[in-house]
Design an enzyme around this catalytic site. Sequence first.
Site, PDB file in Angstrom:
ATOM      1  N   ASN A 146       0.916  -1.462   0.075  1.00 13.46           N
ATOM      2  CA  ASN A 146       0.039   0.066  -0.111  1.00 13.46           C
ATOM      3  C   ASN A 146       0.971   1.320   0.005  1.00 13.46           C
ATOM      4  OD1 ASN A 146      -1.703   2.123   0.465  1.00 13.46           O
ATOM      5  ND2 ASN A 146      -3.047   0.843   2.072  1.00 13.46           N
ATOM      6  N   GLY A 176      -5.720  -2.417   0.657  1.00 11.24           N
ATOM      7  CA  GLY A 176      -5.218  -1.160   0.027  1.00 11.24           C
ATOM      8  C   GLY A 176      -3.750  -1.379  -0.741  1.00 11.24           C
ATOM      9  N   ASP A 195      -2.014  -1.293  -3.863  1.00  8.06           N
ATOM     10  CA  ASP A 195      -2.228  -0.575  -5.289  1.00  8.06           C
ATOM     11  C   ASP A 195      -1.103  -0.675  -6.217  1.00  8.06           C
ATOM     12  OD1 ASP A 195      -0.396   1.222  -3.946  1.00  8.06           O
ATOM     13  OD2 ASP A 195      -1.859   2.681  -3.205  1.00  8.06           O
ATOM     14  N   ARG A 214      -2.808 -13.310 -19.397  1.00  6.53           N
ATOM     15  CA  ARG A 214      -2.871 -14.664 -18.713  1.00  6.53           C
ATOM     16  C   ARG A 214      -4.397 -14.697 -19.016  1.00  6.53           C
ATOM     17  NH1 ARG A 214      -5.893 -16.336 -14.339  1.00  6.53           N
ATOM     18  NH2 ARG A 214      -4.865 -18.459 -13.388  1.00  6.53           N
ATOM     19  N   ASP A 230      -7.735 -16.364 -17.668  1.00  9.92           N
ATOM     20  CA  ASP A 230      -8.314 -17.127 -16.675  1.00  9.92           C
ATOM     21  C   ASP A 230      -9.206 -18.341 -17.257  1.00  9.92           C
ATOM     22  OD1 ASP A 230      -8.936 -17.509 -13.835  1.00  9.92           O
ATOM     23  OD2 ASP A 230     -10.890 -16.981 -14.459  1.00  9.92           O
ATOM     24  N   GLU A 255      -4.627 -20.570 -18.211  1.00  6.62           N
ATOM     25  CA  GLU A 255      -4.771 -21.273 -17.135  1.00  6.62           C
ATOM     26  C   GLU A 255      -5.040 -22.500 -17.492  1.00  6.62           C
ATOM     27  OE1 GLU A 255      -7.010 -21.487 -12.897  1.00  6.62           O
ATOM     28  OE2 GLU A 255      -7.968 -20.298 -14.394  1.00  6.62           O
ATOM     29  N   HIS A 313      -2.403 -18.194  -5.998  1.00 10.10           N
ATOM     30  CA  HIS A 313      -3.590 -17.900  -5.392  1.00 10.10           C
ATOM     31  C   HIS A 313      -4.490 -18.830  -5.416  1.00 10.10           C
ATOM     32  CE1 HIS A 313      -4.352 -17.229  -9.429  1.00 10.10           C
ATOM     33  NE2 HIS A 313      -5.752 -17.008  -9.279  1.00 10.10           N
TER      34      HIS A 313
END
Length: 614
Positions: A137, A176, A178, A333, A335, A364, A437
């Site tokens: 952030n 936050g 960024d 990329r 998805d 993916e 992730h």
Amino acid sequence: MIFTCKDTFFKYPFGAVCENTPVTFNIILSQEHTYPKLQVYANEKFDSPTFVLPMDNVMQRGTENIYTVTFTPKEVGLYFYNFITNSGRKIGRGDSGEGIFDDPDLWQLTVYESTYTTPECYHGKIFYQIFPDRFYNSGTKKENVPQDRILHKNWYDSPIDRPNDKGVFACNDYFGGDLKGITEKLDYIKSLGVYGIYLNPIFEAHSNHRYNTADYMEIDSLLGTKEDFKELCEQAHKRDMKIILDGVFNHTGSDSLYFNREKRYDEKGAYNDPKNSPYKSWFNIREDMTYDSWWGFDTLPNVNENSPEYREFICGENGVLRTWLRLGADGWRLDVADELPDDFIENIRLAIKTEKEDALLLGEVWEDASTKCAYGYRRRYFWGKELDSVMNYPWRSAILDFVKYGNGMGLMEALFIIMNNYPLPSLSTTLNSISTHDVPRAITMLCAESMDGKNRDWQRQHNTLSPEQYYYGRQMFMLASTIQYTIPGCPCLYYGDEAGLVGYADPFNRGTYPWDREDMGLLNYMRLLGKARNEHKALMYGHLVPIWFDEKICVYLRVFEDERILVAVNRSRDDVDIQYSKEILGNSKKVLSVGGEFEKNTIKGHSAVILQLL
């Protein structure tokens, strides 16, 4: 050995080939098996071979004969093959333990277009994946933030992992992070040896993961502005780094400009006005107002990728893809690429390559992308008109299974399946991650109890590691990373892994980067590993030669031109002697090691060494 696709004595050239390339096959048979034939199956016809080619006896060696034949595939696609003798004996992958998913008795030959290339600037380079809200952030005041977002005041809080008072896991808490924050940390990212930065979605969306796109043409307000994005790209380019964006084109959010079920926008979305909305052709909305959605999640309405209006919006001259490339992005990329039609991916490739010739297109795909079947038909990702490459989840599983459980033969087989099946241009740009992730972080995977079959409550209760677990896990992570950074393709580091972040699945794997709380020992090793990767062409571009894979150790060479790099990883507690010439090992230079000191030809327990053979 009768035949193996791993050895160029038996099959030359190794791996996938472009169309009209002669491929020579040699097999070794005992004298009671004569007159063998090569059987080639094409066009998904497995009931009978498309080509049957008699093999010539070229040499007698003791009680064995060597037979040869050359086959030249004229068309792109997947070919499968085995051998049959005059006695009716079939010789297939089952005889060598090299099975494929479709048929354990057939080897695969991938044939791609002679014009198929991928951007050479990415070949073998290091990538860094960032979940934008959780990286850094900058402290810039956030403008136009929707009122339904929860903003953490403490950067080191844990993400919310419980449903709200309505029983919904809303993913509406933010820290936050960024775009300006990423720009401020570019020198840090560069210190890891990174060339490509892959960003999870940055477009306006009403969840912290942003995979429910609300407006493809706007940056999410918490992340900044288009000017912030342009500045990020410009500063990255000054440091010889590229920016890859995440394109979510299979579905939008229900809370979006285009669907607008929640009526956040003044625009008439397809759900509010299915007969007159400019986006009506994008979605399949039935009379009872039900609609197709991604895996049944009604907040993620599926898009009709065959809609000409939608394709123009994404792929057109002023469409989403080309707009963001003009603003500075270097690639995309895709998805859930296996849920996008092949011809749509072809349109995407044409659009981005027209706009920027060296733009990178990744997909993916969780399985072997060369032989992937989705919705009843074989995908054409690597035939020449679609993807440059994919995220390499098969190698992630194989690396972690070896380091945690000792499945060395599984690791070797997984390496060779992908190396054999992927065209070299796509192999050179495949993203080799051990955390993302979508999966638990690697340290947790390597030292903690498996989360298989466990719910989020169990994960929360077990997410914190004891000091003993952590230090064992970080050691195993360094061994896994050593493999990740020394095999073909592009190692991709998930933000924070290098600093010691841990966690089971979403949201525990999406914690904030621990600025000022990093594990500096681990971080320094990852920097050294990146430096070693970038300084040795054999690690970036070389072919892999297996030496030894078992339940304790894996040893292999990477060879490029006159450079040879030997990698040895001992995941066991025991010291192990490397079964390689002591004279050769003695005439070598250590590039990098972790764990116990490498002496003579002995590698200590829980150690790894990278040697340059002189």
